[in-house]
Design an enzyme around this catalytic site. Structure first.
Site, short mmCIF file in Angstrom:
data_model
loop_
_atom_site.label_atom_id
_atom_site.label_comp_id
_atom_site.label_asym_id
_atom_site.label_seq_id
_atom_site.Cartn_x
_atom_site.Cartn_y
_atom_site.Cartn_z
N ARG A 115 2.34 6.44 -0.07
CA ARG A 115 1.90 6.67 1.32
C ARG A 115 3.02 7.39 2.07
O ARG A 115 3.65 6.84 2.97
CB ARG A 115 1.55 5.35 2.01
N GLN A 120 0.18 12.84 2.26
CA GLN A 120 -0.92 12.49 3.17
C GLN A 120 -2.22 13.28 2.90
O GLN A 120 -3.30 12.72 2.95
CB GLN A 120 -0.48 12.72 4.61
N ASP A 123 -4.32 11.73 0.13
CA ASP A 123 -4.45 10.27 0.19
C ASP A 123 -5.92 9.84 0.37
O ASP A 123 -6.42 9.70 1.48
CB ASP A 123 -3.58 9.78 1.36
N SER A 126 -6.66 6.65 2.50
CA SER A 126 -6.72 6.83 3.96
C SER A 126 -8.02 7.49 4.38
O SER A 126 -8.66 7.04 5.35
CB SER A 126 -5.55 7.70 4.46
P1 NAD Z 1 -4.35 -2.02 3.84
O1 NAD Z 1 -5.75 -1.59 3.61
O2 NAD Z 1 -3.49 -2.33 2.68
O3 NAD Z 1 -4.37 -3.32 4.81
C1 NAD Z 1 -5.04 -3.28 6.06
C2 NAD Z 1 -4.20 -3.88 7.13
O4 NAD Z 1 -4.19 -5.31 7.00
C3 NAD Z 1 -2.74 -3.45 7.13
O5 NAD Z 1 -2.45 -2.85 8.37
C4 NAD Z 1 -1.99 -4.76 6.95
O6 NAD Z 1 -0.77 -4.78 7.64
C5 NAD Z 1 -2.98 -5.76 7.50
N1 NAD Z 1 -2.74 -7.17 7.15
C6 NAD Z 1 -2.32 -7.71 5.98
N2 NAD Z 1 -2.23 -9.06 6.08
C7 NAD Z 1 -2.62 -9.39 7.34
C8 NAD Z 1 -2.78 -10.62 8.04
N3 NAD Z 1 -2.49 -11.79 7.49
N4 NAD Z 1 -3.23 -10.53 9.31
C9 NAD Z 1 -3.51 -9.37 9.90
N5 NAD Z 1 -3.39 -8.19 9.29
C10 NAD Z 1 -2.95 -8.19 8.02
O7 NAD Z 1 -3.59 -1.00 4.77
P2 NAD Z 1 -3.78 0.57 4.91
O8 NAD Z 1 -4.75 0.88 5.96
O9 NAD Z 1 -4.01 1.14 3.56
O10 NAD Z 1 -2.38 1.00 5.44
C11 NAD Z 1 -1.23 0.55 4.79
C12 NAD Z 1 -0.01 1.18 5.38
O11 NAD Z 1 0.17 2.50 4.94
C13 NAD Z 1 0.01 1.21 6.87
O12 NAD Z 1 1.32 0.92 7.28
C14 NAD Z 1 -0.29 2.61 7.19
O13 NAD Z 1 0.22 3.03 8.45
C15 NAD Z 1 0.43 3.30 6.07
N6 NAD Z 1 -0.11 4.62 5.78
C16 NAD Z 1 0.77 5.66 5.69
C17 NAD Z 1 0.29 6.91 5.38
C18 NAD Z 1 1.22 8.06 5.26
O14 NAD Z 1 2.27 8.07 5.85
N7 NAD Z 1 0.86 9.02 4.45
C19 NAD Z 1 -1.04 7.11 5.17
C20 NAD Z 1 -1.90 6.02 5.27
C21 NAD Z 1 -1.41 4.77 5.56
#
Ligand code: NAD
Length: 354
Positions: A115, A120, A123, A126
Site C-alpha cells: 500500500r 496506488q 491497488d 482500494s
Molecule cells: P482494511 O480493509 O484492512 O480495514 C478497514 C479498517 O478497519 C481499517 O481502517 C482499520 O484500521 C479498521 N479497523 C481494524 N480494527 C478495528 C477496530 N477494532 N475498530 C475499528 N476499526 C478497526 O483497511 P483498508 O481500507 O484496506 O486500508 C488499510 C490501510 O491502507 C489504511 O491505512 C489506508 O489508508 C491505507 N491505504 C494506503 C494506500 C496507499 O497509500 N497506496 C492505499 C489504500 C489504503
C-alpha cells in the site's frame, strides 16, 4: 506470449475491459478472452474482438502463458509453467503458496501489492473497497424504512438518519462520504490514529476510544487490539448503536478474523427498522448475527452480510479493476515476457510463487 482473461464463474465483473486493450498493445503480447467474460459488465464478445481473440475456456487455459482472473482459478485448472494473476489472499489462506509451488505455477497475488504511493494505481483492494463503501450505503438505504436526509414538508418534518461507520479505511471513508451526500448525520470510529483527521474532513464525527495499540509498523494496516480495548470499544458502540439507524461495519485486521464490535445484545438494543451492513462478513463479521452472503432480520433489524459489494456494480468495478491491471501489466511485462525482478518492491510483494 499469450495472456488469457477468463470468465468469472460466480462474479459479475471481468478483469480486463475492452477499452484497456489498446493501452496494452505496446506490450507486444496477444490477448485471449473467454466467451461471454464481459457480458455482465456490459461488454459483448464483439467489443473485445479488435484487441483479443475470443475463445472457449479450454482453449484459453491451454494456449495462455499468463492467465488473469479476479477470483483464483480452481486448482484443477492450474497447469505447470503457467503464470496466474489473481487475488489468492495468502494472508488468509497461507497453504495456497505451497499448493501453487507443488504444481509448478508462478503466481502474482494482486492483494499483496504494497500500500505505497507508487503502487496506488495498481491497488485493486482500494478500488474495490471504495465501491463497496459506496454500495453499502445504497444497500442500507434500500432496506431502511426511513429517509436519509432531513425533510421539511407540509405534512411534517422528518429528522435525518444517523449512520455509524465502524472502520474508516478505504471502504469506511467512502461510506461516510456517500452517507453525508445523502444527508445523513455520520459518526465513525477506527483504531488507526491517522483516521481521525480523514473522518473529520468528510464532515463526520470521530468517536474516540483511548488506548489503541500502535500500528505504525503494520504497513498501513490495523493491528489486533487487546481484549480490554475491544470490550471498551463494544460498550461505546452499544451506546451509539441505540441512536443509530444504520451501522456500516468495515473493520478488518489483515490475516485475522474481523473484530467483533456489534454483539447480539447491541443488535437487540437497536431500533426496529435499523440496518446493519457488514462488509467484514467473509472474515467472520463485525456483527455477531451476520451471516455471510445473506440478509437476515433479527427483531426488526436487517443485517446484510456481504464482503463483495463491488460485484454488484460490475461496470465501473470492472473498469477500475482493469485500469489497475493495465498499470500492473505495464510493470511486469518487459519485452514481451514476464519480468520477475525481485529488486522491484511491487513485484517482490505480489509475486507469491516465482
Ligand atoms: P482494511 O480493509 O484492512 O480495514 C478497514 C479498517 O478497519 C481499517 O481502517 C482499520 O484500521 C479498521 N479497523 C481494524 N480494527 C478495528 C477496530 N477494532 N475498530 C475499528 N476499526 C478497526 O483497511 P483498508 O481500507 O484496506 O486500508 C488499510 C490501510 O491502507 C489504511 O491505512 C489506508 O489508508 C491505507 N491505504 C494506503 C494506500 C496507499 O497509500 N497506496 C492505499 C489504500 C489504503
Amino acid at each position: 506470449m499469450n495472456i488469457g482473461i477468463v470468465k468469472e464463474p460466480t462474479d459479475n465483473r471481468v478483469a480486463i475491459v475492452p477499452p484497456s486493450l489498446p493501452k496494452l498493445a505496446k506490450l507486444g503480447v496477444n490477448f485471449l478472452i473467454e466467451e461471454g467474460a464481459g457480458e455482465k459488465s456490459m461488454y459483448s464478445d464483439a467489443d473485445y474482438s479488435e484487441g483479443a481473440k475470443v475463445v472457449d475456456r479450454k482453449t484459453l487455459l491451454g494456449e495462455s502463458d499468463v492467465i488473469i482472473s479476479i477470483s483464483p482459478l480452481p486448482s484443477s485448472e492450474w497447469q505447470e509453467g503457467k503464470t496466474l494473476i489473481s487475488q489468492f489472499q495468502p494472508y488468509n489462506e497461507p497453504e495456497v503458496i505451497d499448493q501453487l509451488k507443488e504444481k509448478g505455477v508462478h503466481a502474482f497475488s494482486l492483494d499483496m501489492i504494497p500500500r505505497t504511493t507508487l503502487a496506488q494505481a495498481m491497488d485493486v483492494l482500494s478500488s474495490m473497497a471504495s465501491i463497496a463503501g459506496y454500495k453499502a450505503v445504497l444497500e442500507a438505504a434500500q432496506y431502511l424504512p426511513r429517509y436519509f436526509p432531513m425533510m421539511i414538508t407540509a405534512a411534517g418534518s422528518v429528522k435525518p438518519s444517523k449512520v455509524l461507520v465502524l472502520g474508516a479505511g478505504v471502504a469506511g471513508l467512502q461510506a461516510i462520504a456517500t452517507a453525508r451526500r445523502l444527508g445523513a448525520m455520520v459518526e465513525a470510529f477506527d483504531t488507526r490514529a491517522a483516521a481521525k483527521e480523514e473522518v473529520q474532513s468528510l464532515g463526520a464525527r470521530f468517536i474516540e476510544v483511548e488506548g489503541a495499540k500502535d500500528d505504525t509498523a503494520a504497513g498501513g494496516y490495523a493491528v489486533e487490539q487487546s481484549e480490554d480495548f475491544i470490550k471498551r470499544q463494544r460498550a461505546e458502540v452499544q451506546k451509539r448503536a441505540m441512536n443509530s439507524d444504520i451501522i456500516i461495519t468495515t473493520a478488518q485486521v489483515r490475516g485475522r478474523k474481523g473484530p467483533l464490535l456489534v454483539p447480539g445484545s447491541t443488535v437487540e438494543a437497536m431500533k426496529k427498522g435499523s440496518v446493519i451492513v457488514d462488509l467484514a462478513a467473509s472474515t467472520g463479521g463485525n456483527c455477531e448475527l451476520t451471516q455471510n452472503d445473506q440478509v437476515v432480520n433479527h427483531n426488526g433489524v436487517t443485517i446484510i452480510g456481504n464482503s463483495n459489494l463491488s460485484a454488484l456494480m460490475p461496470q465501473d468495478a470492472s473498469f477500475l479493476y482493469s485500469n489497475n491491471l493495465v498499470n500492473f501489466l505495464n510493470l511486469i511485462i518487459v519485452d514481451g515476457a514476464v519480468n520477475m525482478d525481485l529488486e522491484n518492491e511491487i513485484i517482490k510483494g505480489s509475486l507469491i510463487t516465482a
